[in-house]
Design a protein around this motif. Structure first.
Motif, mmCIF file in Angstrom:
data_model
loop_
_atom_site.group_PDB
_atom_site.id
_atom_site.type_symbol
_atom_site.label_atom_id
_atom_site.label_comp_id
_atom_site.label_asym_id
_atom_site.label_seq_id
_atom_site.Cartn_x
_atom_site.Cartn_y
_atom_site.Cartn_z
ATOM 1 N N UNK A 85 50.282 55.567 29.449
ATOM 2 C CA UNK A 85 51.035 54.406 28.653
ATOM 3 C C UNK A 85 50.335 53.106 29.057
ATOM 4 N N UNK A 86 49.570 52.394 28.090
ATOM 5 C CA UNK A 86 48.965 51.226 28.458
ATOM 6 C C UNK A 86 49.636 50.048 28.685
ATOM 7 N N UNK A 87 49.464 49.508 29.912
ATOM 8 C CA UNK A 87 50.395 48.283 29.870
ATOM 9 C C UNK A 87 49.515 46.991 29.147
ATOM 10 N N UNK A 88 50.270 46.453 28.429
ATOM 11 C CA UNK A 88 49.854 45.226 27.708
ATOM 12 C C UNK A 88 49.211 44.074 28.292
ATOM 13 N N UNK A 89 48.550 44.248 29.205
ATOM 14 C CA UNK A 89 47.857 42.966 29.714
ATOM 15 C C UNK A 89 46.327 43.190 30.193
ATOM 16 N N UNK A 90 45.521 42.292 29.880
ATOM 17 C CA UNK A 90 44.022 42.211 30.463
ATOM 18 C C UNK A 90 44.122 41.525 31.837
ATOM 19 N N UNK A 91 43.673 42.301 32.771
ATOM 20 C CA UNK A 91 43.674 41.992 34.147
ATOM 21 C C UNK A 91 42.240 41.555 34.477
ATOM 22 N N UNK A 92 42.162 40.262 34.718
ATOM 23 C CA UNK A 92 40.943 39.279 34.894
ATOM 24 C C UNK A 92 40.698 39.230 36.343
ATOM 25 N N UNK A 93 39.717 39.502 36.845
ATOM 26 C CA UNK A 93 39.394 39.238 38.366
ATOM 27 C C UNK A 93 38.074 38.413 38.288
ATOM 28 N N UNK A 94 38.139 37.170 38.991
ATOM 29 C CA UNK A 94 37.160 36.369 39.122
ATOM 30 C C UNK A 94 36.494 35.995 40.493
ATOM 31 N N UNK A 95 35.232 35.948 40.580
ATOM 32 C CA UNK A 95 34.453 35.756 41.939
ATOM 33 C C UNK A 95 33.953 34.378 41.779
ATOM 34 N N UNK A 96 33.349 34.052 40.633
ATOM 35 C CA UNK A 96 32.552 32.760 40.039
ATOM 36 C C UNK A 96 32.912 32.243 38.819
ATOM 37 N N UNK A 97 32.956 31.134 38.856
ATOM 38 C CA UNK A 97 33.507 30.284 37.727
ATOM 39 C C UNK A 97 32.664 30.639 36.543
#
Ligand code: UDP
Length: 254
Positions: A85-97
């Motif tokens: 069951x997909x959670x309706x979020x895009x989870x973005x991880x950033x290390x560099x701008x």
């Protein structure tokens, strides 16, 4: 011939009913889209590359105990996955701008961030996937506080793994996006990594030249997208240069 039941079609992939209950077939299309479909092209061979690169990454995540929906690749464009069951979020991880962070906060692209930053975007094409806070996520019931903790822990583990994997082949992981889903196993439910991880969903820069080896090549018209993705696959040792990106016809046996 039986027609397979199509469960869902997105911008880059199609999900079909799987061979057993609780499974699906994930088909990788050649469609490239950006700016919420305002830019759209068919890029011959992209689906094959994303299928292979995502297979490689998910196989390794599974091996180090980061649960994913991936079971196995079945052909050039398809993989067998667990239904979640997909959670309706895009989870973005950033290390560099880069990208939207640079634009929104006026931070020059390439600036190393003081620490890895996790952001949530609500998956809603009609709204252009707006950024949301944990407050929105819990208030609107998209995920519980415990689930947010689990998602963030998974995201950090994926980030650590991918950073090392890519660094080893001369690529800097700038940022990436994952999607998570709920996997139901009897009485138990756990959060696992779903969707795909490929150059479509990561920013990957060559460590020495800063050359972009990801979807920004398409978004910003920087060159040949397939060549960039092929370079990522080649460095990871996934595909050799001469491997065809489309099925070849029968070969005459001499
Ligand atoms: N990303 C993605 N799908 C999306 C939006 C973003 O895979 O719908 C990825 C993107 O490739 C990048 C990261 O998430 O690696 C951060 O993207 P950003 O917020 O900077 O948005 P963009 O500049 O791509 O619009």
């Amino acid at each position: 011939m039986n027609r397979r039941r199509r469960i869902y079609e997105g911008k880059g992939k199609i999900l079909y009913e799987g061979p057993e209950p609780g499974t699906l077939i994930q088909f990788f299309k050649d469609d490239a889209t950006a700016f919420n479909k305002k830019k759209h092209d068919v890029v011959d061979g992209k689906g094959v590359l994303n299928n292979r690169i995502s297979e490689y990454i998910f196989t390794h995540l599974n091996r180090i105990g980061i649960p994913t929906h991936f079971i196995r690749r079945v052909n050039m464009r398809e993989q067998l996955i667990k239904e979640v069951e997909i959670i309706p979020l895009e989870v973005v991880v950033r290390n560099v701008a880069a990208g939207s962070l640079s634009k929104r906060l006026g931070i020059e692209e390439g600036t190393v961030l003081p620490r890895s930053i996790i952001e949530f975007y609500y998956k809603a094409d009609a709204l252009d996937d707006p950024m949301v806070s944990e407050e929105h996520v819990t208030a609107f019931g998209w995920a519980s506080p415990q689930e947010i903790d689990d998602i963030m822990a998974l995201a950090i583990r994926v980030n650590d793994f991918l950073t090392g994997l890519f660094l080893g082949v001369g690529i800097q992981l700038i940022d990436f996006k994952i999607e998570c889903g709920r996997l139901f196993e009897g009485e138990m439910m756990r959060i696992i990594v779903a969707d795909e991880i490929s150059p479509d969903s990561c920013r990957l820069w060559d460590t020495t030249t800063n050359e972009k080896l990801d979807k920004d090549v398409y978004r910003r018209d920087l060159g040949n997208l397939v060549e960039a993705y092929q370079e990522v696959a080649r460095r990871l040792g996934i595909m050799n240069e001469n491997e065809p990106l489309r099925p070849t016809g029968p070969v005459l046996v001499k």
